[in-house]
Design a protein around this motif. Structure first.
Motif, short mmCIF file in Angstrom:
data_model
loop_
_atom_site.label_atom_id
_atom_site.label_comp_id
_atom_site.label_asym_id
_atom_site.label_seq_id
_atom_site.Cartn_x
_atom_site.Cartn_y
_atom_site.Cartn_z
N HIS A 79 0.82 -1.21 0.00
CA HIS A 79 0.00 0.00 0.00
C HIS A 79 0.86 1.27 0.00
O HIS A 79 0.55 2.23 -0.69
N PHE A 80 1.92 1.26 0.79
CA PHE A 80 2.83 2.40 0.87
C PHE A 80 3.39 2.72 -0.50
O PHE A 80 3.37 3.88 -0.94
N ASN A 81 3.90 1.72 -1.21
CA ASN A 81 4.55 1.94 -2.50
C ASN A 81 3.57 2.18 -3.64
O ASN A 81 3.84 2.98 -4.53
N GLU A 82 2.45 1.49 -3.65
CA GLU A 82 1.53 1.59 -4.77
C GLU A 82 0.49 2.70 -4.61
O GLU A 82 0.22 3.44 -5.55
N SER A 83 -0.08 2.82 -3.43
CA SER A 83 -1.20 3.75 -3.25
C SER A 83 -0.80 5.14 -2.72
O SER A 83 -1.43 6.13 -3.07
N TYR A 84 0.22 5.21 -1.89
CA TYR A 84 0.54 6.48 -1.23
C TYR A 84 1.77 7.16 -1.83
O TYR A 84 1.68 8.27 -2.35
N ILE A 85 2.91 6.52 -1.76
CA ILE A 85 4.15 7.11 -2.25
C ILE A 85 4.27 7.02 -3.77
O ILE A 85 4.92 7.84 -4.39
N GLU A 86 3.61 6.04 -4.35
CA GLU A 86 3.68 5.82 -5.80
C GLU A 86 5.14 5.72 -6.25
O GLU A 86 5.61 6.45 -7.11
N SER A 87 5.85 4.76 -5.67
CA SER A 87 7.29 4.65 -5.89
C SER A 87 7.67 4.29 -7.32
O SER A 87 8.83 4.46 -7.69
N ASP A 88 6.74 3.82 -8.13
CA ASP A 88 7.05 3.62 -9.55
C ASP A 88 7.22 4.98 -10.24
O ASP A 88 8.03 5.11 -11.16
N ILE A 89 6.48 5.96 -9.81
CA ILE A 89 6.56 7.31 -10.38
C ILE A 89 7.60 8.15 -9.64
O ILE A 89 8.35 8.91 -10.26
N TYR A 90 7.66 8.02 -8.31
CA TYR A 90 8.58 8.79 -7.46
C TYR A 90 9.45 7.82 -6.67
O TYR A 90 9.22 7.58 -5.48
N PRO A 91 10.47 7.23 -7.31
CA PRO A 91 11.24 6.17 -6.66
C PRO A 91 12.15 6.63 -5.52
O PRO A 91 12.51 5.82 -4.66
N LYS A 92 12.53 7.91 -5.50
CA LYS A 92 13.48 8.39 -4.50
C LYS A 92 12.93 9.52 -3.66
O LYS A 92 12.07 10.27 -4.10
N ALA A 93 13.48 9.63 -2.48
CA ALA A 93 13.31 10.82 -1.65
C ALA A 93 14.72 11.37 -1.45
O ALA A 93 15.70 10.61 -1.44
N SER A 94 14.83 12.68 -1.28
CA SER A 94 16.16 13.27 -1.12
C SER A 94 16.11 14.47 -0.18
O SER A 94 15.05 15.03 0.09
N PHE A 95 17.28 14.84 0.28
CA PHE A 95 17.43 16.04 1.10
C PHE A 95 18.77 16.67 0.75
O PHE A 95 19.78 15.97 0.63
N GLU A 96 18.79 17.97 0.58
CA GLU A 96 20.02 18.73 0.39
C GLU A 96 19.96 19.94 1.31
O GLU A 96 18.98 20.67 1.30
N GLY A 97 21.01 20.08 2.13
CA GLY A 97 20.97 21.18 3.07
C GLY A 97 22.34 21.59 3.58
O GLY A 97 23.37 21.08 3.13
N THR A 98 22.31 22.52 4.53
CA THR A 98 23.53 23.04 5.13
C THR A 98 23.46 22.91 6.64
O THR A 98 22.40 23.02 7.24
N LEU A 99 24.62 22.68 7.24
CA LEU A 99 24.74 22.60 8.69
C LEU A 99 24.97 24.00 9.22
O LEU A 99 26.00 24.62 8.93
N GLU A 100 24.03 24.51 9.99
CA GLU A 100 24.13 25.86 10.53
C GLU A 100 25.01 25.85 11.78
O GLU A 100 24.85 25.02 12.67
N ASN A 101 25.97 26.78 11.83
CA ASN A 101 26.85 26.96 13.00
C ASN A 101 27.63 25.70 13.36
O ASN A 101 27.87 25.43 14.54
#
Length: 182
Positions: A79-101
């Motif tokens: 259910h997570f992959n098919e109905s909610y996250i749709e991992s066939d369409i959106y296979p990855k999650a990502s984060f890009e950021g900076t460490l403050e101080n």
């Protein structure tokens, strides 16, 4: 002339080595999430998360495959992959950021990482309270934060709205080793 060339080669090597000494990688980081629900709690773990930490630039990048989350029940995974996250369409999650101080000399510190998280094709700017600990091998980063499901355009059918929390707790753990040693 040869002495000058050798000198520049040595200087170049030292400069490159010092830059790469500031880069760390976590090849098997861990991200978990927990969703409290009245019928049944939903919890999943992903131990295949890749992250790069650049201490010179104070930047962090994280990437993970959504299908790598492991659930207690196969039906939840489906259910997570098919109905909610749709991992066939959106296979990855990502984060890009900076460490403050960020303080390179500190053995342990709590700081804020600010950046963009992308889930289900939607990017949001977030700030995450993080613990950074210097270890004998490299660095360890850990922390947690909440995400609101609706912020990422994840559709929950009305009949299941009471079974899935609107806000999900996400926890992370990364053990970074020097990049050149991997």
């Amino acid at each position: 002339m040869n002495k000058i060339n050798v000198f520049f080669v040595i200087i170049s090597f030292v400069a490159v080595a010092s830059i790469s000494a500031q880069e760390y990688i976590a090849r098997q980081g861990q991200v978990t999430f927990f969703s409290y629900a009245s019928v049944e709690n939903i919890e999943a773990k992903n131990n295949q998360v890749l992250s790069i930490l650049d201490l010179e630039k104070k930047e962090i990048a994280i990437s993970m495959l959504m299908r790598a989350f492991v659930f207690k029940k196969d039906l939840m995974h489906e259910h997570f992959n098919e109905s909610y996250i749709e991992s066939d369409i959106y296979p990855k999650a990502s984060f890009e950021g900076t460490l403050e101080n960020f303080n390179l000399d500190s053995e342990q510190q709590t700081l804020i990482i600010k950046g963009d998280i992308t889930i289900h094709g939607i990017s949001k700017n977030i700030a995450i309270k993080t613990t950074v600990q210097k270890t004998a091998e490299g660095y360890h980063l850990s922390g947690d934060f909440n995400i609101t499901v609706s912020d990422f355009n994840i559709k929950i059918p009305p009949i299941l709205r009471n079974n899935i929390a609107k806000v999900v707790l996400v926890k992370f753990n990364f053990q970074y080793l020097p990049y050149e040693n991997n």
